[in-house]
Design a protein around this motif. Structure first.
Motif, PDB file in Angstrom:
ATOM      1  N   THR A 102      18.226  28.318   4.794  1.00 34.79           N
ATOM      2  CA  THR A 102      17.349  27.400   5.597  1.00 34.79           C
ATOM      3  C   THR A 102      17.552  26.130   4.800  1.00 34.79           C
ATOM      4  OG1 THR A 102      15.494  28.559   6.555  1.00 34.79           O
ATOM      5  CG2 THR A 102      15.332  26.355   6.802  1.00 34.79           C
ATOM      6  N   GLU A 103      17.307  25.756   3.544  1.00 34.80           N
ATOM      7  CA  GLU A 103      17.415  24.520   2.816  1.00 34.80           C
ATOM      8  C   GLU A 103      19.011  24.032   2.921  1.00 34.80           C
ATOM      9  OE1 GLU A 103      14.954  22.672   2.413  1.00 34.80           O
ATOM     10  OE2 GLU A 103      13.725  24.115   2.921  1.00 34.80           O
ATOM     11  N   ARG A 104      19.708  25.047   2.514  1.00 36.83           N
ATOM     12  CA  ARG A 104      21.460  25.055   2.432  1.00 36.83           C
ATOM     13  C   ARG A 104      21.664  24.245   3.915  1.00 36.83           C
ATOM     14  NH1 ARG A 104      25.027  29.810   1.349  1.00 36.83           N
ATOM     15  NH2 ARG A 104      24.852  29.986   3.894  1.00 36.83           N
ATOM     16  N   ARG A 115      26.416  16.452   7.647  1.00 40.84           N
ATOM     17  CA  ARG A 115      27.247  16.156   9.042  1.00 40.84           C
ATOM     18  C   ARG A 115      26.656  15.153   9.775  1.00 40.84           C
ATOM     19  NH1 ARG A 115      25.966  17.567  13.683  1.00 40.84           N
ATOM     20  NH2 ARG A 115      24.325  18.952  13.106  1.00 40.84           N
ATOM     21  N   ARG A 116      25.469  14.993   9.946  1.00 43.62           N
ATOM     22  CA  ARG A 116      24.940  13.602  10.754  1.00 43.62           C
ATOM     23  C   ARG A 116      25.456  12.528   9.769  1.00 43.62           C
ATOM     24  NH1 ARG A 116      20.431  17.440  11.329  1.00 43.62           N
ATOM     25  NH2 ARG A 116      19.489  16.312   9.737  1.00 43.62           N
ATOM     26  N   SER A 117      25.496  12.593   8.696  1.00 44.46           N
ATOM     27  CA  SER A 117      25.626  11.156   7.631  1.00 44.46           C
ATOM     28  C   SER A 117      27.225  10.986   8.129  1.00 44.46           C
ATOM     29  CB  SER A 117      25.221  11.376   6.376  1.00 44.46           C
ATOM     30  OG  SER A 117      25.797  10.343   5.833  1.00 44.46           O
ATOM     31  N   GLU A 118      27.941  11.868   7.929  1.00 44.97           N
ATOM     32  CA  GLU A 118      29.359  11.668   8.137  1.00 44.97           C
ATOM     33  C   GLU A 118      29.738  11.106   9.735  1.00 44.97           C
ATOM     34  OE1 GLU A 118      31.015  15.627   7.407  1.00 44.97           O
ATOM     35  OE2 GLU A 118      31.333  15.001   5.326  1.00 44.97           O
ATOM     36  N   GLU A 119      28.959  11.770  10.780  1.00 42.59           N
ATOM     37  CA  GLU A 119      29.086  11.377  12.140  1.00 42.59           C
ATOM     38  C   GLU A 119      28.748   9.827  12.083  1.00 42.59           C
ATOM     39  OE1 GLU A 119      26.805  13.981  14.249  1.00 42.59           O
ATOM     40  OE2 GLU A 119      28.377  15.444  14.405  1.00 42.59           O
ATOM     41  N   ALA A 129      20.849  20.994   4.547  1.00 44.04           N
ATOM     42  CA  ALA A 129      21.642  19.750   3.688  1.00 44.04           C
ATOM     43  C   ALA A 129      22.999  19.807   4.301  1.00 44.04           C
ATOM     44  CB  ALA A 129      21.705  20.468   2.248  1.00 44.04           C
ATOM     45  N   SER A 130      23.475  20.729   4.885  1.00 46.27           N
ATOM     46  CA  SER A 130      24.851  20.767   5.549  1.00 46.27           C
ATOM     47  C   SER A 130      24.739  19.824   6.984  1.00 46.27           C
ATOM     48  CB  SER A 130      25.141  22.174   5.820  1.00 46.27           C
ATOM     49  OG  SER A 130      26.428  22.092   6.548  1.00 46.27           O
ATOM     50  N   ASP A 131      23.608  20.199   7.504  1.00 42.82           N
ATOM     51  CA  ASP A 131      23.314  19.353   8.920  1.00 42.82           C
ATOM     52  C   ASP A 131      23.071  18.016   8.634  1.00 42.82           C
ATOM     53  OD1 ASP A 131      23.576  21.545  10.409  1.00 42.82           O
ATOM     54  OD2 ASP A 131      21.439  21.998  10.728  1.00 42.82           O
ATOM     55  N   ALA A 132      22.409  17.628   7.328  1.00 42.13           N
ATOM     56  CA  ALA A 132      22.212  16.264   7.090  1.00 42.13           C
ATOM     57  C   ALA A 132      23.578  15.451   6.689  1.00 42.13           C
ATOM     58  CB  ALA A 132      21.212  16.066   6.004  1.00 42.13           C
TER      59      ALA A 132
END
Length: 265
Positions: free
Chosen positions: A78-80, A88-92, A83-86
């Motif tokens: 879940t934490e990984r 991705r959102r930052s890159e978007e 972090a991956s989703d965060a």
């Protein structure tokens, strides 16, 4: 899980069947996918990740065992995943900001030859892909020798010094013969060891603004010529009594010992 759900000797299929009945997989397709992976697990390894109804992420890894059968490992990731989703959102968000501030982005190698450009270039394209990749910006524009071109010499000097580039204005003629006005900013890129790797660039097309300024200037010049042929002195003042416009004869109506009238005064 119920403590007596699976006992030694039971088929593993009991676990996904139970979870499917409990609504863990969400869709029939997800359930069928995990059943397929488990059926193939004795022959080939697999990695499968899914979200549980409570929002937690579960990774399932299967590997064939040397003596036959297979080993399955369940891991809470879940934490990984968060972090991956965060990331991705930052890159978007970064891409959105970059596209809002410019019309397209591109990257170069150490010699300032274009390596890639964003899909948004298609909206303001002036050249085809094979006329861009592997070439420098001045080559794409059509400048043979940037060192002898006063405008491009300063641009190339910044590049050779590995300095950032801020709002360099240039023009390029497209296939239809229209002159496009553009402005580019670029940042040098270095690897962790400090070696220069090229530039990341952002270009904004300012053709509409430049053409609008030219039309406005042409209209002002035409108006000024019309005013200058008036036989008498003529001037326009704004509500604050500041001079906005005048013709040449108006200057002659000023006292000889006074300063020449200036716009905005």
């Amino acid at each position: 899980l119920p403590p007596d759900l699976i006992r030694i000797g039971d088929p593993l299929r009991k676990l996904p069947d139970f979870l499917h009945e409990r609504g863990e997989y969400g869709t029939e397709a997800s359930y069928q996918e995990i059943v397929r992976l488990l059926a193939e697990a004795p022959k080939r390894p697999f990695i499968y990740e899914r979200l549980r109804p409570d929002g937690r992420a579960l990774e399932i890894r299967g590997n064939p065992a040397p003596a036959g059968g297979f080993i399955v490992i369940f891991t809470d990731v879940t934490e990984r995943r968060r972090a991956s989703d965060a990331l991705r959102r930052s890159e978007e968000r970064f891409r959105d900001f970059a596209e809002a501030a410019s019309h397209f982005q591109w990257e170069t190698d150490e010699e300032f030859r274009v390596l890639s450009y964003s899909n948004s270039y298609a909206r303001v394209a002036a050249r085809e892909r094979d006329e861009i990749i592997g070439r420098t910006l001045w080559q794409i524009v059509g400048v043979e020798d940037p060192e002898r071109d006063e405008h491009w010499a300063g641009f190339r000097k910044c590049i050779m010094a590995r300095e950032p580039i801020h709002d360099f204005h240039y023009s390029i003629v497209n296939k239809e013969g229209r002159k496009l006005s553009r402005v580019v900013s670029a940042k040098p890129v270095f690897d962790p060891e400090g070696r220069f790797k090229g530039y990341r660039c952002a270009t904004r097309d300012e053709t509409s603004e430049v053409e609008a300024r030219r039309r406005m200037q042409a209209a002002e010049d035409m108006l000024q010529k019309a005013l200058d042929i008036i036989a008498d002195g003529f001037a326009v003042f704004d509500p604050a009594d500041r001079l906005v416009m005048m013709n040449r004869l108006y200057i002659g109506y000023s006292p000889k010992d006074s300063a020449r009238p200036r716009i905005g005064i």
